[in-house]
Design an enzyme around this catalytic site. Sequence first.
Site, short mmCIF file in Angstrom:
data_model
loop_
_atom_site.label_atom_id
_atom_site.label_comp_id
_atom_site.label_asym_id
_atom_site.label_seq_id
_atom_site.Cartn_x
_atom_site.Cartn_y
_atom_site.Cartn_z
N GLY A 15 -25.46 34.53 47.21
CA GLY A 15 -26.21 35.06 46.07
C GLY A 15 -25.69 34.45 44.77
O GLY A 15 -25.56 35.14 43.76
N ARG A 18 -27.70 33.55 40.36
CA ARG A 18 -27.86 34.23 39.06
C ARG A 18 -26.79 35.32 38.93
O ARG A 18 -26.01 35.56 39.86
CB ARG A 18 -29.25 34.84 38.94
CG ARG A 18 -29.48 35.99 39.88
CD ARG A 18 -30.85 36.59 39.70
NE ARG A 18 -30.86 37.93 40.27
CZ ARG A 18 -31.95 38.53 40.73
NH1 ARG A 18 -33.10 37.92 40.68
NH2 ARG A 18 -31.88 39.74 41.22
N GLY A 56 -20.57 17.83 36.10
CA GLY A 56 -19.65 16.99 36.86
C GLY A 56 -18.99 17.69 38.04
O GLY A 56 -17.93 17.27 38.51
N ASN A 92 -20.96 37.94 47.63
CA ASN A 92 -21.51 38.51 46.39
C ASN A 92 -22.94 39.02 46.55
O ASN A 92 -23.36 39.92 45.82
CB ASN A 92 -21.45 37.44 45.29
CG ASN A 92 -22.29 37.82 44.09
OD1 ASN A 92 -21.89 38.63 43.26
ND2 ASN A 92 -23.49 37.25 44.00
N ASN A 152 -22.63 57.40 43.52
CA ASN A 152 -23.57 57.41 42.40
C ASN A 152 -24.84 58.10 42.86
O ASN A 152 -25.43 57.71 43.87
CB ASN A 152 -23.85 55.97 41.94
CG ASN A 152 -24.45 55.93 40.56
OD1 ASN A 152 -24.38 56.90 39.80
ND2 ASN A 152 -25.07 54.82 40.23
N TYR A 158 -26.58 52.49 48.74
CA TYR A 158 -25.75 51.47 48.08
C TYR A 158 -24.27 51.91 48.03
O TYR A 158 -23.38 51.12 48.34
CB TYR A 158 -26.30 51.25 46.67
CG TYR A 158 -25.63 50.18 45.85
CD1 TYR A 158 -25.87 48.83 46.10
CD2 TYR A 158 -24.79 50.52 44.79
CE1 TYR A 158 -25.29 47.85 45.31
CE2 TYR A 158 -24.21 49.54 44.00
CZ TYR A 158 -24.47 48.21 44.25
OH TYR A 158 -23.88 47.24 43.46
N ALA A 160 -22.77 53.98 50.04
CA ALA A 160 -22.23 53.94 51.41
C ALA A 160 -21.93 52.51 51.83
O ALA A 160 -20.88 52.22 52.43
CB ALA A 160 -23.23 54.58 52.38
N ALA A 161 -22.84 51.60 51.49
CA ALA A 161 -22.62 50.19 51.87
C ALA A 161 -21.39 49.63 51.16
O ALA A 161 -20.57 48.93 51.76
CB ALA A 161 -23.86 49.36 51.51
N LYS A 162 -21.23 49.94 49.88
CA LYS A 162 -20.10 49.40 49.12
C LYS A 162 -18.79 50.06 49.54
O LYS A 162 -17.74 49.41 49.55
CB LYS A 162 -20.34 49.55 47.61
CG LYS A 162 -21.51 48.72 47.09
CD LYS A 162 -21.30 47.22 47.28
CE LYS A 162 -22.32 46.40 46.49
NZ LYS A 162 -22.14 44.95 46.67
N ILE A 191 -22.48 46.05 34.69
CA ILE A 191 -22.39 44.65 34.25
C ILE A 191 -23.79 44.16 33.87
O ILE A 191 -24.76 44.43 34.59
CB ILE A 191 -21.81 43.75 35.38
CG1 ILE A 191 -20.48 44.30 35.91
CG2 ILE A 191 -21.67 42.30 34.91
CD1 ILE A 191 -19.33 44.33 34.94
P1 NAI Z 1 -28.44 40.17 40.83
O1 NAI Z 1 -29.55 40.94 41.42
O2 NAI Z 1 -28.59 39.59 39.47
O3 NAI Z 1 -27.98 39.03 41.81
C1 NAI Z 1 -27.82 39.25 43.18
C2 NAI Z 1 -27.85 37.93 43.88
O4 NAI Z 1 -27.82 38.15 45.28
C3 NAI Z 1 -29.13 37.17 43.56
O5 NAI Z 1 -28.82 35.79 43.42
C4 NAI Z 1 -29.96 37.41 44.81
O6 NAI Z 1 -30.88 36.39 45.07
C5 NAI Z 1 -28.88 37.44 45.87
N1 NAI Z 1 -29.32 38.08 47.08
C6 NAI Z 1 -29.88 39.30 47.24
N2 NAI Z 1 -30.16 39.51 48.52
C7 NAI Z 1 -29.79 38.40 49.19
C8 NAI Z 1 -29.83 38.00 50.54
N3 NAI Z 1 -30.35 38.79 51.49
N4 NAI Z 1 -29.34 36.79 50.88
C9 NAI Z 1 -28.83 35.97 49.94
N5 NAI Z 1 -28.76 36.28 48.65
C10 NAI Z 1 -29.24 37.49 48.28
O7 NAI Z 1 -27.20 41.14 40.89
P2 NAI Z 1 -25.73 41.05 40.27
O8 NAI Z 1 -25.65 42.14 39.29
O9 NAI Z 1 -25.37 39.69 39.88
O10 NAI Z 1 -24.91 41.51 41.56
C11 NAI Z 1 -24.01 40.70 42.27
C12 NAI Z 1 -23.13 41.59 43.10
O11 NAI Z 1 -22.40 42.47 42.25
C13 NAI Z 1 -23.90 42.48 44.09
O12 NAI Z 1 -23.19 42.58 45.29
C14 NAI Z 1 -23.92 43.81 43.38
O13 NAI Z 1 -24.05 44.87 44.28
C15 NAI Z 1 -22.58 43.80 42.68
N6 NAI Z 1 -22.49 44.71 41.55
C16 NAI Z 1 -23.27 44.56 40.41
C17 NAI Z 1 -23.14 45.46 39.38
C18 NAI Z 1 -23.94 45.36 38.10
O14 NAI Z 1 -23.85 46.26 37.26
N7 NAI Z 1 -24.70 44.32 37.86
C19 NAI Z 1 -22.21 46.57 39.44
C20 NAI Z 1 -21.44 46.62 40.64
C21 NAI Z 1 -21.58 45.71 41.65
#
Ligand code: NAI
Length: 250
Positions: A15, A18, A56, A92, A152, A158, A160-162, A191
């Site tokens: 992931g 982005r 690079g 991620n 939450n 979510y 439970a998974a985390k 975030i």
């Molecule tokens: P986001 O939604 O911006 O990015 C998630 C990324 O995971 C995307 O690139 C998406 O394409 C990819 N993705 C989703 N399902 C996928 C799959 N089946 N296979 C491959 N890639 C997949 O989310 P963000 O905020 O960047 O989250 C990243 C990580 O951080 C996640 O695990 C999220 O649970 C965790 N997180 C985010 C928080 C936040 O406030 N943004 C807070 C706590 C944890």
Amino acid sequence: MTKAPLDGRVAVVTGGTRGIGAAIATSLAEDGAAVVVSGRDADRLGRVAKDLEGQGRAVLAVAADAAKREDCDRLVDAAKERFGRIDILVNNAGITRDGLLVRMKDEDWDRVMEVNLRGAFLMTRAAAKAMVRQKSGGRVINIASTAGAMGNAGQANYSAAKAGLIGFTKAAARELAHWGILVNAVAPGLIETDMAAAITAGAREALLAQVPLKRIGTAREVAEMVRFLAGDGAAYVTGQVFHVNGGLYM
Ligand code: NAI
């Protein structure tokens, strides 16, 4: 020229197109690692690869669904084929499918488990096999969440998974220590990413009111913790959960 801290090492970030994943891919690349990013959107993958190459960096972008075994195995194979090895795995990829528990659909529970928890297992299994064979240790960093530690409302699936991911981190850390593979989790709070943008304004304000630092965090601030855990400075750290949350949960 001085050697970059992760020179010669290969990192896979699921992931990574982005948000937090892209920030992690960038910071590991800045530290000298060759980076393999996965995601499901070919256009976004192409853009991230171009961006990093433009700076690079050695990068490979692979379309792969983190919840599918064949895709995870193919991703690890592609990293080995292109860069010869794999040293760092960052699990991620994550999704939310929020809803009240009493109304939550089976498929919303299942899909969140599949991507956030099963995906991390599938990737870690595939990558750890390669790391064990290489006999030079490795790092696995799982992106959990504050929700996995404190729960939450509206996120039973979510949370439970985390929480499961945190348990998985500790079990894997104990098991893989024998091969010098260190496994840790980073648990971000609120975030600024597309995921957080999906939260309603009211829920966001309510959450922010509980954050002692009184602001939302940046993807870069999460990536800094991952950068540390991937580097030589974290050589005696395993099985831990690092909270990057402005004090939301202590
Ligand atoms: P986001 O939604 O911006 O990015 C998630 C990324 O995971 C995307 O690139 C998406 O394409 C990819 N993705 C989703 N399902 C996928 C799959 N089946 N296979 C491959 N890639 C997949 O989310 P963000 O905020 O960047 O989250 C990243 C990580 O951080 C996640 O695990 C999220 O649970 C965790 N997180 C985010 C928080 C936040 O406030 N943004 C807070 C706590 C944890």
